[in-house]
Design a protein around this motif. Structure first.
Motif, mmCIF file in Angstrom:
data_model
loop_
_atom_site.group_PDB
_atom_site.id
_atom_site.type_symbol
_atom_site.label_atom_id
_atom_site.label_comp_id
_atom_site.label_asym_id
_atom_site.label_seq_id
_atom_site.Cartn_x
_atom_site.Cartn_y
_atom_site.Cartn_z
ATOM 1 N N LEU A 174 -23.895 21.293 9.448
ATOM 2 C CA LEU A 174 -22.660 20.589 9.079
ATOM 3 C C LEU A 174 -22.747 19.103 9.376
ATOM 4 C CD1 LEU A 174 -20.049 23.177 10.433
ATOM 5 C CD2 LEU A 174 -20.687 22.802 8.039
ATOM 6 N N LEU A 217 -15.490 24.510 -1.220
ATOM 7 C CA LEU A 217 -16.033 24.520 0.129
ATOM 8 C C LEU A 217 -16.750 25.835 0.437
ATOM 9 C CD1 LEU A 217 -12.989 22.729 1.743
ATOM 10 C CD2 LEU A 217 -15.235 21.740 1.405
ATOM 11 N N ALA A 218 -16.018 26.820 0.904
ATOM 12 C CA ALA A 218 -16.612 28.075 1.354
ATOM 13 C C ALA A 218 -17.221 28.874 0.197
ATOM 14 C CB ALA A 218 -15.549 28.918 2.044
ATOM 15 N N PHE A 224 -19.120 20.348 1.995
ATOM 16 C CA PHE A 224 -18.408 20.524 3.251
ATOM 17 C C PHE A 224 -18.167 19.155 3.869
ATOM 18 C CE2 PHE A 224 -22.932 20.718 4.151
ATOM 19 C CZ PHE A 224 -23.073 19.781 5.175
ATOM 20 N N SER A 260 -9.807 15.518 5.839
ATOM 21 C CA SER A 260 -11.015 15.804 5.076
ATOM 22 C C SER A 260 -11.431 14.588 4.258
ATOM 23 C CB SER A 260 -10.789 17.013 4.170
ATOM 24 O OG SER A 260 -11.944 17.333 3.442
ATOM 25 N N SER A 314 -23.597 16.123 4.284
ATOM 26 C CA SER A 314 -22.334 16.113 3.553
ATOM 27 C C SER A 314 -22.285 14.945 2.576
ATOM 28 C CB SER A 314 -21.165 16.012 4.543
ATOM 29 O OG SER A 314 -19.948 15.753 3.880
ATOM 30 N N THR A 327 -10.860 27.468 4.125
ATOM 31 C CA THR A 327 -11.822 26.957 3.169
ATOM 32 C C THR A 327 -12.937 26.213 3.893
ATOM 33 O OG1 THR A 327 -10.445 25.005 2.845
ATOM 34 C CG2 THR A 327 -10.179 26.813 1.279
ATOM 35 N N GLN A 328 -12.613 25.579 5.031
ATOM 36 C CA GLN A 328 -13.656 25.023 5.896
ATOM 37 C C GLN A 328 -13.403 25.398 7.343
ATOM 38 O OE1 GLN A 328 -15.522 21.324 5.246
ATOM 39 N NE2 GLN A 328 -16.226 21.116 7.339
#
Length: 334
Positions: free
Chosen positions: A316, A131-132, A151, A54, A321, A234-235
């Motif tokens: 996404l 994140l979520a 994200f 990430s 991002s 979470t992602q």
């Protein structure tokens, strides 16, 4: 090289630290650090933590969108105490944190805000990335408006469209079940296998951490669809990499956070999703094995109608991002 005194609106200072632990003998983490590059050449398992992946996706997205990213440049931060910094990864990085700069925290760090309820008593800490949607709902009672949703952007160049590749299998079963795996093998995975056999579907399987990116790409190229089995995300990079590859996803999504950590802070497990970034373009979901047969049939009958790659492209993207992160990052200095 740019002088550290010239940091400006395109300069982003990121700080990241992986966790290293001794496994067999005191100090063997240093031996593993030396041997790891050679060992990685000999296997096809996951070579990086999800936190590191990430973090690298964040840095890559920022660089691709014109930002000058410096990693772990403590000298630049000390000489520019009013310039913000971003701290990513494991909580250990905050142990003894001495830089005076305003800080954007996350992603990652804490699984639950109850682990650091007084985090923002430190005036250097300004905002916290989540994140979520379900994660924001869990963190907001503690951190309030300091929570910023973000994200990791999926680069479509790294995950090309594989939908037209010759397919050997109907499904790739992706097993990322982390708790009570033996029980879930009996109650969920084996019944799924049985149903697929009964319906005449072919499939292959892969377990979380038992593959690298090259292996996953090969398996996605061979498969018409993915069955994604995970308690919560979470992602969820693995299923999103499938979506980016043009592979629709049928996801087990039972709706709550499975980590037993919740018992320390809450009377019941909070809501959570295994596919927090998802739409009807991506595929379908089922809550329990009793729902699987009907959902499977409908999913398969409509397989060609899904447009998962389009979802990733619009929802996404690395560009979006990077912009979300940059806005939050420079916003900490205001």
């Amino acid at each position: 090289m740019q002088k550290v005194s010239e940091l400006g609106s395109q300069d982003i200072l990121l700080f990241f630290k992986n966790v290293e632990v001794d496994k067999f003998l005191p100090g063997d983490r240093y031996i593993k650090r030396i041997l790891r590059p050679a060992w990685n050449l000999l296997h096809h398992r996951q070579k990086k933590t999800g936190f590191q992946v990430s973090f690298e996706m964040l840095a890559d997205a920022l660089r691709a969108n014109g930002f000058n990213v410096r990693v772990n440049d403590y000298a630049a931060a000390r000489k520019n105490p009013n310039h913000p910094v971003g701290v990513v990864g494991f909580p250990v990085i905050l142990d003894g944190w001495r830089l005076p700069n305003p800080v954007l925290l996350g992603p990652s760090l804490y699984d639950h805000p109850g682990l650091a309820p007084k985090l923002f008593a430190d005036k250097r800490f300004k905002s916290y990335l989540v994140l979520a949607d379900w994660m924001k709902e869990m963190f907001a009672p503690y951190y309030g408006e300091r929570c910023v949703q973000w994200f990791a952007g999926i680069d479509l160049d790294n995950w090309p469209d594989l939908s037209r590749e010759p397919k050997q299998f109907d499904f790739l079963i992706y097993d990322k079940i982390r708790w009570d795996h033996d029980q879930m093998e009996r109650d969920l995975i084996e019944p799924i296998r049985t149903r697929l056999h009964e319906q005449g579907h072919t499939f292959q399987e892969v377990r979380y951490k038992m593959h690298d990116h090259a292996t996953l790409k090969t398996m996605l190229a061979q498969s018409r669809a993915m069955i994604f089995l995970c308690e919560h995300e979470t992602q969820g990079l693995a299923y999103q990499e499938a979506l980016a590859s043009g592979v629709p996803v049928l996801a087990w999504d039972r709706g709550y956070w499975a980590d037993p950590l919740w018992q320390r802070f809450l009377p019941s497990a909070p809501p959570a999703s295994s596919v927090p970034f998802f739409s009807e373009q991506c595929g379908a979901r089922f809550a329990g094995i009793e729902d699987f047969p009907a959902v499977l049939d409908n999913f398969w009958n409509n397989l060609t109608s899904f447009k998962p790659r389009n979802y990733v492209k619009t929802q996404l993207s690395p560009k979006r991002s990077a912009q979300i992160y940059a806005d939050a990052y420079f916003g900490t200095a205001r």
